[in-house]
Design a protein around this motif. Structure first.
Motif, PDB file in Angstrom:
ATOM      1  N   UNK A  49       0.826  -1.213   0.000  1.00  0.00           N
ATOM      2  CA  UNK A  49       0.000   0.000   0.000  1.00  0.00           C
ATOM      3  C   UNK A  49       0.860   1.263   0.000  1.00  0.00           C
ATOM      4  N   UNK A  50       2.150   1.103   0.221  1.00  0.00           N
ATOM      5  CA  UNK A  50       3.164   2.172   0.153  1.00  0.00           C
ATOM      6  C   UNK A  50       3.181   3.100   1.365  1.00  0.00           C
ATOM      7  N   UNK A  51       2.398   2.783   2.392  1.00  0.00           N
ATOM      8  CA  UNK A  51       2.371   3.626   3.587  1.00  0.00           C
ATOM      9  C   UNK A  51       3.695   3.616   4.340  1.00  0.00           C
ATOM     10  N   UNK A  52       4.357   2.457   4.411  1.00  0.00           N
ATOM     11  CA  UNK A  52       5.591   2.370   5.179  1.00  0.00           C
ATOM     12  C   UNK A  52       6.733   3.114   4.488  1.00  0.00           C
ATOM     13  N   UNK A  53       6.745   3.075   3.162  1.00  0.00           N
ATOM     14  CA  UNK A  53       7.737   3.846   2.398  1.00  0.00           C
ATOM     15  C   UNK A  53       7.597   5.332   2.740  1.00  0.00           C
ATOM     16  N   UNK A  54       6.363   5.791   2.789  1.00  0.00           N
ATOM     17  CA  UNK A  54       6.070   7.184   3.146  1.00  0.00           C
ATOM     18  C   UNK A  54       6.467   7.462   4.592  1.00  0.00           C
ATOM     19  N   UNK A  55       6.153   6.523   5.489  1.00  0.00           N
ATOM     20  CA  UNK A  55       6.412   6.722   6.911  1.00  0.00           C
ATOM     21  C   UNK A  55       7.901   6.817   7.219  1.00  0.00           C
ATOM     22  N   UNK A  56       8.697   5.911   6.658  1.00  0.00           N
ATOM     23  CA  UNK A  56      10.143   5.970   6.883  1.00  0.00           C
ATOM     24  C   UNK A  56      10.723   7.283   6.356  1.00  0.00           C
ATOM     25  N   UNK A  57      10.264   7.692   5.196  1.00  0.00           N
ATOM     26  CA  UNK A  57      10.757   8.959   4.641  1.00  0.00           C
ATOM     27  C   UNK A  57      10.436  10.112   5.586  1.00  0.00           C
ATOM     28  N   UNK A  58       9.228  10.097   6.130  1.00  0.00           N
ATOM     29  CA  UNK A  58       8.830  11.156   7.072  1.00  0.00           C
ATOM     30  C   UNK A  58       9.712  11.116   8.317  1.00  0.00           C
ATOM     31  N   UNK A  59       9.939   9.919   8.856  1.00  0.00           N
ATOM     32  CA  UNK A  59      10.768   9.794  10.054  1.00  0.00           C
ATOM     33  C   UNK A  59      12.188  10.273   9.827  1.00  0.00           C
ATOM     34  N   UNK A  60      12.800   9.857   8.737  1.00  0.00           N
ATOM     35  CA  UNK A  60      14.172  10.290   8.438  1.00  0.00           C
ATOM     36  C   UNK A  60      14.234  11.797   8.175  1.00  0.00           C
ATOM     37  N   UNK A  61      13.220  12.330   7.514  1.00  0.00           N
ATOM     38  CA  UNK A  61      13.187  13.772   7.237  1.00  0.00           C
ATOM     39  C   UNK A  61      13.109  14.567   8.535  1.00  0.00           C
ATOM     40  N   UNK A  62      12.301  14.113   9.465  1.00  0.00           N
ATOM     41  CA  UNK A  62      12.176  14.803  10.748  1.00  0.00           C
ATOM     42  C   UNK A  62      13.482  14.756  11.539  1.00  0.00           C
ATOM     43  N   UNK A  63      14.174  13.623  11.479  1.00  0.00           N
ATOM     44  CA  UNK A  63      15.460  13.525  12.179  1.00  0.00           C
ATOM     45  C   UNK A  63      16.497  14.466  11.563  1.00  0.00           C
ATOM     46  N   UNK A 116      -1.398   4.871  -0.647  1.00  0.00           N
ATOM     47  CA  UNK A 116      -0.430   5.954  -0.422  1.00  0.00           C
ATOM     48  C   UNK A 116       0.442   6.218  -1.652  1.00  0.00           C
ATOM     49  N   UNK A 117      -0.087   5.943  -2.822  1.00  0.00           N
ATOM     50  CA  UNK A 117       0.660   6.039  -4.081  1.00  0.00           C
ATOM     51  C   UNK A 117       1.293   7.415  -4.266  1.00  0.00           C
ATOM     52  N   UNK A 118       0.482   8.458  -4.221  1.00  0.00           N
ATOM     53  CA  UNK A 118       0.997   9.812  -4.486  1.00  0.00           C
ATOM     54  C   UNK A 118       2.001  10.247  -3.422  1.00  0.00           C
ATOM     55  N   UNK A 119       1.719   9.914  -2.157  1.00  0.00           N
ATOM     56  CA  UNK A 119       2.661  10.246  -1.086  1.00  0.00           C
ATOM     57  C   UNK A 119       3.991   9.530  -1.301  1.00  0.00           C
ATOM     58  N   UNK A 120       3.914   8.280  -1.766  1.00  0.00           N
ATOM     59  CA  UNK A 120       5.136   7.512  -1.995  1.00  0.00           C
ATOM     60  C   UNK A 120       5.958   8.094  -3.143  1.00  0.00           C
ATOM     61  N   UNK A 121       5.300   8.538  -4.195  1.00  0.00           N
ATOM     62  CA  UNK A 121       6.026   9.166  -5.304  1.00  0.00           C
ATOM     63  C   UNK A 121       6.727  10.439  -4.837  1.00  0.00           C
ATOM     64  N   UNK A 122       6.054  11.202  -3.981  1.00  0.00           N
ATOM     65  CA  UNK A 122       6.672  12.420  -3.441  1.00  0.00           C
ATOM     66  C   UNK A 122       7.880  12.052  -2.570  1.00  0.00           C
ATOM     67  N   UNK A 123       7.747  10.970  -1.798  1.00  0.00           N
ATOM     68  CA  UNK A 123       8.851  10.519  -0.949  1.00  0.00           C
ATOM     69  C   UNK A 123      10.028  10.049  -1.797  1.00  0.00           C
ATOM     70  N   UNK A 124       9.733   9.344  -2.870  1.00  0.00           N
ATOM     71  CA  UNK A 124      10.800   8.913  -3.781  1.00  0.00           C
ATOM     72  C   UNK A 124      11.549  10.119  -4.332  1.00  0.00           C
ATOM     73  N   UNK A 125      10.812  11.111  -4.788  1.00  0.00           N
ATOM     74  CA  UNK A 125      11.442  12.286  -5.382  1.00  0.00           C
ATOM     75  C   UNK A 125      12.270  13.053  -4.356  1.00  0.00           C
ATOM     76  N   UNK A 126      11.787  13.094  -3.107  1.00  0.00           N
ATOM     77  CA  UNK A 126      12.478  13.849  -2.058  1.00  0.00           C
ATOM     78  C   UNK A 126      13.778  13.184  -1.636  1.00  0.00           C
ATOM     79  N   UNK A 127      13.890  11.867  -1.842  1.00  0.00           N
ATOM     80  CA  UNK A 127      15.063  11.133  -1.363  1.00  0.00           C
ATOM     81  C   UNK A 127      15.943  10.598  -2.488  1.00  0.00           C
ATOM     82  N   UNK A 128      15.666  11.030  -3.718  1.00  0.00           N
ATOM     83  CA  UNK A 128      16.364  10.456  -4.873  1.00  0.00           C
ATOM     84  C   UNK A 128      16.218   8.941  -4.844  1.00  0.00           C
ATOM     85  N   UNK A 129      14.990   8.508  -4.548  1.00  0.00           N
ATOM     86  CA  UNK A 129      14.711   7.100  -4.328  1.00  0.00           C
ATOM     87  C   UNK A 129      14.426   6.334  -5.603  1.00  0.00           C
ATOM     88  N   UNK A 130      13.849   5.135  -5.411  1.00  0.00           N
ATOM     89  CA  UNK A 130      13.695   4.208  -6.522  1.00  0.00           C
ATOM     90  C   UNK A 130      12.609   3.195  -6.198  1.00  0.00           C
TER      91      UNK A 130
END
Length: 361
Positions: A189-203, A249-263
């Motif tokens: 569902x891509x929620x965890x990808x979004x969540x980890x990105x949020x956690x690392x960003x906050x740190x 969480x598709x759109x949130x995950x795409x934003x997280x990918x872009x923010x982290x140079x992800x894949x």
């Protein structure tokens, strides 16, 4: 005096939306081990660690988000909660609702849920309905019910779930002293990808870390809507926990990918099961197939030359192997493991094991 872990809402109260008015519903989730994986380091040349989320109370990462979602639901006066699930969410929602003394209703796709997860939801007294459709059908119905009836939705479309799940990134940083270079994660569902990105960003924003990890997410090839760029109507894979054709969480995950140079990548079932065996036999960590896609993704990306030698890599494995244990009994090629039968005879057993008596020439 040793510190007794208190669950993620109390441990990270300063970084979550909880107040003195929030009733804390916890089973002691979080605080899961980050385990060095020398066998995977040798295979890749990277410095590899495994975040073993199967050590949560109901055996999956879902508990991090569920403690938050159920606590906030109770704070808002909910008497019942509902979720759609491929299995782990149903087990978690049922357990936390039981602990809170409220009813859980779970919708699962008929015939598409591992027996270990089904039994958990039933054991925790959930009202469990098997829908003649896909997970995506179940989520559509759960959303409609929560919008029109007095039940509180606890799927990851509920931001409380993402907030709870981001705490895993906090724990990784605490152990490593900084964010890793790469974070590998299964994607359903891509929620965890979004969540980890949020956690690392906050740190990073707090000045605790020096960088954001590149977030690498993997879907099963038969259930890879984000990789394909369109929903998959009838997703199919042995990795039942990520058998989702239209991630919430598709759109949130795409934003997280872009923010982290992800894949985002896709891995076939054979490679997932190969990685499942490697993780069990070489690292000593038993997971459900969906979790092993993190390992498969690392091996694939390493072979592609994307992971520099010496990189610090964290693989999140999301669910315990006892959730869906049948795959451990399969050998390469699809056959079944057959235990060797021996008589009650020490010498014969030693012979089968290829052992000679101590002191023998």
């Amino acid at each position: 005096m040793a510190h007794q872990w208190q669950g993620v809402l109390r441990e990270y109260a300063d970084r979550l939306d909880v107040t003195e008015a929030t009733p804390i519903v916890t089973l002691g989730e979080g605080g899961t081990p980050l385990i060095p994986a020398p066998a995977l380091s040798r295979r890749t040349g990277a410095d590899v660690y495994v975040k073993f989320e199967g050590m949560n109370p109901t055996g999956s990462f879902k508990d991090r988000g569920m403690t938050m979602a159920i606590s906030k639901a109770i704070e808002h006066g909910a008497k019942a909660v509902i979720c759609a699930s491929t299995g782990n969410t149903s087990a978690s929602a049922a357990a936390y609702a039981a602990h809170a003394g409220i009813q859980a209703v779970v919708l699962v796709p008929e015939g598409k849920i591992a027996l270990g997860k089904l039994s958990q939801a039933i054991a925790h007294n959930a009202e469990l309905l098997q829908v003649q459709g896909t997970f995506d059908d179940c989520l559509d119905i759960a959303r409609e019910l929560s919008a029109n009836y007095p039940v509180h939705l606890v799927n990851s479309v509920n931001n409380d779930r993402i907030e709870g799940q981001k705490t895993a990134a906090f724990e990784v940083v605490e152990v490593l002293g900084d964010a890793p270079d790469f974070q590998f994660i299964p994607v359903g569902n891509a929620g965890n990808y979004t969540a980890y990105t949020r956690g690392y960003t906050e740190e990073l924003e707090r000045g605790i870390t020096t960088k954001l990890p590149r977030m690498f997410g993997f879907q099963a090839a038969g259930s890879a809507p984000i990789v394909l760029g369109h929903p998959v109507k009838d997703p199919e894979t042995v990795a039942s926990a990520i058998r989702i054709g239209n991630p919430a969480s598709w759109e949130l995950a795409l934003a997280a990918r872009d923010a982290t140079n992800g894949y985002f990548g896709a891995i076939d079932d054979e490679s997932i099961l190969d990685a499942h065996r490697i993780l069990s036999a070489e690292v000593g960590i038993f997971v459900e197939p969906a979790s092993a896609i993190s390992v498969a993704g690392l091996l694939e990306r390493s072979e592609a030359g994307v992971i520099p030698a010496g990189s610090k890599v964290v693989l999140t494995v999301t669910g315990h192997g006892l959730k869906d244990p049948q795959w451990a009994l399969r050998v390469a090629g699809g056959g079944e493991v057959t235990p060797t039968v021996v008589p009650v005879d020490t010498a014969q057993i030693a012979g089968v094991l290829g052992l000679s008596p101590s002191g023998a020439a």
